[in-house]
Motif scaffolding. Structure first.
Motif, PDB file in Angstrom:
ATOM      1  N   GLY A  36       0.801  -1.206   0.000  1.00 54.73           N
ATOM      2  CA  GLY A  36       0.000   0.000   0.000  1.00 54.73           C
ATOM      3  C   GLY A  36       0.840   1.265   0.000  1.00 54.73           C
ATOM      4  N   LEU A  37       0.152   2.389   0.041  1.00 52.85           N
ATOM      5  CA  LEU A  37       0.763   3.707  -0.171  1.00 52.85           C
ATOM      6  C   LEU A  37       1.955   3.982   0.733  1.00 52.85           C
ATOM      7  CD1 LEU A  37       0.559   6.510  -1.608  1.00 52.85           C
ATOM      8  CD2 LEU A  37      -0.924   7.211   0.295  1.00 52.85           C
ATOM      9  N   THR A  38       1.818   3.751   2.021  1.00 48.97           N
ATOM     10  CA  THR A  38       2.886   4.084   2.958  1.00 48.97           C
ATOM     11  C   THR A  38       3.626   2.850   3.449  1.00 48.97           C
ATOM     12  OG1 THR A  38       1.438   3.966   4.900  1.00 48.97           O
ATOM     13  CG2 THR A  38       1.583   6.090   3.756  1.00 48.97           C
ATOM     14  N   ASP A  67       9.922  -2.946  -2.542  1.00 49.24           N
ATOM     15  CA  ASP A  67       9.724  -1.654  -1.900  1.00 49.24           C
ATOM     16  C   ASP A  67       9.532  -0.644  -3.020  1.00 49.24           C
ATOM     17  OD1 ASP A  67      10.131  -2.451   0.790  1.00 49.24           O
ATOM     18  OD2 ASP A  67      12.309  -2.323   0.563  1.00 49.24           O
ATOM     19  N   LEU A  68       8.361  -0.035  -3.102  1.00 51.95           N
ATOM     20  CA  LEU A  68       8.179   1.011  -4.100  1.00 51.95           C
ATOM     21  C   LEU A  68       9.127   2.175  -3.807  1.00 51.95           C
ATOM     22  CD1 LEU A  68       4.280   1.118  -4.380  1.00 51.95           C
ATOM     23  CD2 LEU A  68       5.906  -0.278  -5.675  1.00 51.95           C
ATOM     24  N   ARG A  69       9.438   2.964  -4.817  1.00 50.59           N
ATOM     25  CA  ARG A  69      10.344   4.099  -4.625  1.00 50.59           C
ATOM     26  C   ARG A  69       9.869   4.949  -3.450  1.00 50.59           C
ATOM     27  NH1 ARG A  69      10.989   7.903  -9.347  1.00 50.59           N
ATOM     28  NH2 ARG A  69      11.557   5.968 -10.407  1.00 50.59           N
ATOM     29  N   GLY A  70      10.844   5.369  -2.630  1.00 49.28           N
ATOM     30  CA  GLY A  70      10.518   6.182  -1.471  1.00 49.28           C
ATOM     31  C   GLY A  70      10.082   5.402  -0.257  1.00 49.28           C
ATOM     32  N   ARG A  71      10.162   4.072  -0.310  1.00 56.09           N
ATOM     33  CA  ARG A  71       9.773   3.234   0.816  1.00 56.09           C
ATOM     34  C   ARG A  71      10.865   2.208   1.107  1.00 56.09           C
ATOM     35  NH1 ARG A  71       6.019   5.438  -3.005  1.00 56.09           N
ATOM     36  NH2 ARG A  71       3.908   5.383  -2.155  1.00 56.09           N
ATOM     37  N   GLY A  72      10.934   1.776   2.351  1.00 58.02           N
ATOM     38  CA  GLY A  72      11.829   0.696   2.720  1.00 58.02           C
ATOM     39  C   GLY A  72      13.259   0.943   2.285  1.00 58.02           C
ATOM     40  N   LEU A  73      13.847  -0.044   1.589  1.00 59.65           N
ATOM     41  CA  LEU A  73      15.234   0.054   1.145  1.00 59.65           C
ATOM     42  C   LEU A  73      15.379   0.730  -0.213  1.00 59.65           C
ATOM     43  CD1 LEU A  73      16.635  -3.453   2.207  1.00 59.65           C
ATOM     44  CD2 LEU A  73      16.755  -1.278   3.441  1.00 59.65           C
ATOM     45  N   SER A  74      14.277   1.085  -0.854  1.00 60.98           N
ATOM     46  CA  SER A  74      14.367   1.783  -2.141  1.00 60.98           C
ATOM     47  C   SER A  74      14.668   3.264  -1.918  1.00 60.98           C
ATOM     48  CB  SER A  74      13.058   1.630  -2.925  1.00 60.98           C
ATOM     49  OG  SER A  74      12.921   0.313  -3.419  1.00 60.98           O
ATOM     50  N   GLY A 149      -5.328  12.847   5.429  1.00 57.99           N
ATOM     51  CA  GLY A 149      -5.130  13.497   6.711  1.00 57.99           C
ATOM     52  C   GLY A 149      -3.895  13.042   7.465  1.00 57.99           C
ATOM     53  N   TYR A 150      -3.361  11.868   7.128  1.00 57.83           N
ATOM     54  CA  TYR A 150      -2.187  11.400   7.878  1.00 57.83           C
ATOM     55  C   TYR A 150      -0.939  11.164   7.020  1.00 57.83           C
ATOM     56  CZ  TYR A 150      -3.014   6.494   6.435  1.00 57.83           C
ATOM     57  OH  TYR A 150      -3.168   5.336   5.721  1.00 57.83           O
ATOM     58  N   VAL A 151      -1.107  10.962   5.713  1.00 58.55           N
ATOM     59  CA  VAL A 151       0.073  10.697   4.891  1.00 58.55           C
ATOM     60  C   VAL A 151       0.954  11.940   4.837  1.00 58.55           C
ATOM     61  CG1 VAL A 151       0.899  10.178   2.567  1.00 58.55           C
ATOM     62  CG2 VAL A 151      -1.069   8.965   3.486  1.00 58.55           C
ATOM     63  N   VAL A 199      10.643   6.074  13.337  1.00 55.05           N
ATOM     64  CA  VAL A 199       9.907   6.919  12.398  1.00 55.05           C
ATOM     65  C   VAL A 199       9.249   6.035  11.343  1.00 55.05           C
ATOM     66  CG1 VAL A 199      11.476   8.862  12.742  1.00 55.05           C
ATOM     67  CG2 VAL A 199      11.897   7.258  10.866  1.00 55.05           C
ATOM     68  N   PHE A 200       8.253   6.582  10.652  1.00 57.84           N
ATOM     69  CA  PHE A 200       7.615   5.839   9.569  1.00 57.84           C
ATOM     70  C   PHE A 200       8.588   5.685   8.403  1.00 57.84           C
ATOM     71  CE2 PHE A 200       3.893   7.017  12.002  1.00 57.84           C
ATOM     72  CZ  PHE A 200       3.130   5.861  11.917  1.00 57.84           C
ATOM     73  N   ASP A 201       8.534   4.496   7.783  1.00 59.68           N
ATOM     74  CA  ASP A 201       9.549   4.102   6.808  1.00 59.68           C
ATOM     75  C   ASP A 201       9.139   4.466   5.378  1.00 59.68           C
ATOM     76  OD1 ASP A 201      11.847   3.070   5.781  1.00 59.68           O
ATOM     77  OD2 ASP A 201      11.342   0.961   6.108  1.00 59.68           O
ATOM     78  N   TYR A 202       8.911   5.760   5.150  1.00 55.04           N
ATOM     79  CA  TYR A 202       8.650   6.234   3.797  1.00 55.04           C
ATOM     80  C   TYR A 202       9.004   7.708   3.698  1.00 55.04           C
ATOM     81  CZ  TYR A 202       4.194   8.265   5.482  1.00 55.04           C
ATOM     82  OH  TYR A 202       3.232   8.990   6.148  1.00 55.04           O
ATOM     83  N   ASP A 203       9.229   8.142   2.487  1.00 54.59           N
ATOM     84  CA  ASP A 203       9.526   9.545   2.207  1.00 54.59           C
ATOM     85  C   ASP A 203       8.246  10.365   2.383  1.00 54.59           C
ATOM     86  OD1 ASP A 203      10.325  11.991   1.223  1.00 54.59           O
ATOM     87  OD2 ASP A 203      10.915  11.254  -0.759  1.00 54.59           O
ATOM     88  N   MET A 204       8.276  11.322   3.293  1.00 54.71           N
ATOM     89  CA  MET A 204       7.080  12.128   3.539  1.00 54.71           C
ATOM     90  C   MET A 204       6.605  12.848   2.275  1.00 54.71           C
ATOM     91  SD  MET A 204       6.182  11.617   6.670  1.00 54.71           S
ATOM     92  CE  MET A 204       6.906  10.006   7.011  1.00 54.71           C
ATOM     93  N   ALA A 205       7.492  12.994   1.303  1.00 55.52           N
ATOM     94  CA  ALA A 205       7.132  13.704   0.071  1.00 55.52           C
ATOM     95  C   ALA A 205       6.160  12.916  -0.796  1.00 55.52           C
ATOM     96  CB  ALA A 205       8.381  14.036  -0.743  1.00 55.52           C
ATOM     97  N   ILE A 206       5.910  11.630  -0.472  1.00 58.31           N
ATOM     98  CA  ILE A 206       4.915  10.899  -1.266  1.00 58.31           C
ATOM     99  C   ILE A 206       3.533  11.536  -1.123  1.00 58.31           C
ATOM    100  CG2 ILE A 206       6.195   8.729  -1.028  1.00 58.31           C
ATOM    101  CD1 ILE A 206       3.917   7.749   0.803  1.00 58.31           C
ATOM    102  N   ALA A 207       3.342  12.324  -0.077  1.00 55.15           N
ATOM    103  CA  ALA A 207       2.044  12.964   0.153  1.00 55.15           C
ATOM    104  C   ALA A 207       1.765  14.088  -0.840  1.00 55.15           C
ATOM    105  CB  ALA A 207       1.982  13.516   1.572  1.00 55.15           C
ATOM    106  N   GLU A 208       2.808  14.656  -1.447  1.00 48.95           N
ATOM    107  CA  GLU A 208       2.608  15.855  -2.267  1.00 48.95           C
ATOM    108  C   GLU A 208       1.733  15.592  -3.493  1.00 48.95           C
ATOM    109  OE1 GLU A 208       6.449  17.571  -2.930  1.00 48.95           O
ATOM    110  OE2 GLU A 208       6.893  17.649  -0.776  1.00 48.95           O
TER     111      GLU A 208
END
Length: 291
Positions: A36-38, A67-74, A149-151, A199-208
């Motif tokens: 999923g997304l995050t 791991d999609l780009r911006g998540r996990g080890l990607s 609201g949370y991503v 911390v959450f394991d994704y790039d916060m910029a995925i929300a943009e």
């Protein structure tokens, strides 16, 4: 935890991307688990291990969990605009080519399910079967608003126990029967250690780009993509209180797809973990229909 190899490949825009490769019987169709997304490849760590187990009820298949780009080890992308489904599709197609995966069964949770529909639309002959986990061609706007609201809201915790308690406080309505050990396991899938904090394991910029699609533009018609799955084994999994996949949409999906199966998990929200015993049994039955 079952053994896996870490596979890396490069996107067209130069990002180093990563996937877990659980080796199984090379003569059988591979399973590709799309998060999923995050979320990330760890979401499927127990399911993947069970599917890859030789002699198990799943048939001992190879399982790929990217791991999609911006998540996990990607790697994180310097351009947040590339956090979009078309880019995820291209990254995934490159991964499949790099690993030599031809026919495969897709298991997609939420965004991973939408990615499954995109894969089916561009390479229908490669999809041997599919599991769509709490996602469909029509997405409930209330659920999208909740996710927006949370991503991308950065949060950190001093230790894993605190992180697990915070997760339980935020998502108790999604997993009402989860025990403290379950919340800790979920936290370790969703988060990581960074600079002495959790911390959450994704790039916060995925929300943009996700926030930019705020509902003012009409959503694309995804039913034609769903229809490309015709003729293949299909399992639709729905959380009984999901705010993303409505009961009406789930019913329409199985009515439209001859032979499709619907599994509803009472009391669970978006999205089931697929660690639920009835979900495992349903997935095993679907894989039993695929060579």
């Amino acid at each position: 935890m079952a053994a896996f190899e870490t596979h890396t490949w490069q996107s067209r825009d130069g990002l180093a991307l990563s996937a877990r490769d659980y080796r199984g019987d090379p003569a059988r169709s591979t399973v590709v688990c799309l998060p999923g997304l995050t979320r990330n490849a760890r979401d499927f760590e127990d399911l993947a291990a069970a599917i890859a187990q030789p002699g198990g009820k799943f048939g001992g298949r190879r399982v790929i969990c990217p791991d999609l780009r911006g998540r996990g080890l990607s790697a994180y992308s310097p351009d947040s605009a590339t956090y979009n489904p078309a880019q995820y599709l291209d990254d995934t197609l490159l991964m499949l080519a790099d690993l030599g995966v031809e026919p495969f069964v897709a298991i997609g949770t939420s965004l991973g399910g939408l990615l499954t529909l995109l894969l089916a639309s561009v390479a229908p002959s490669r999809i041997a079967g599919a599991v769509l986990n709490d996602i469909g061609p029509d997405i409930d706007p209330a659920g999208l608003a909740r996710i927006r609201g949370y991503v991308g809201v950065a949060q950190s915790y001093p230790d894993w126990d605190t992180a697990a308690r915070a997760l339980a406080g935020a998502q108790a309505d999604i997993y009402p029967d989860a025990a403290p050990a379950d919340w800790l396991r979920l936290a370790r899938r969703m988060m990581r250690e960074k600079a002495g904090a959790i911390v959450f394991d994704y790039d916060m910029a995925i929300a943009e780009p996700f926030a930019a699609a705020d509902g003012t533009t009409p959503a694309p018609d995804l039913w034609p993509l769903f229809d490309t799955l015709a003729g293949r084994p299909l399992l639709v999994v729905r959380g009984g209180v999901s705010d993303i996949l409505s009961r009406e949409t789930a019913d329409a999906m199985v009515a439209r797809h001859q032979g499709a199966q619907l599994l509803t998990l009472p009391g669970i929200g978006h999205a089931p973990t697929l660690d639920e015993p009835v979900a495992r049994d349903a997935i095993a039955r679907l894989l039993g229909q695929v060579a």
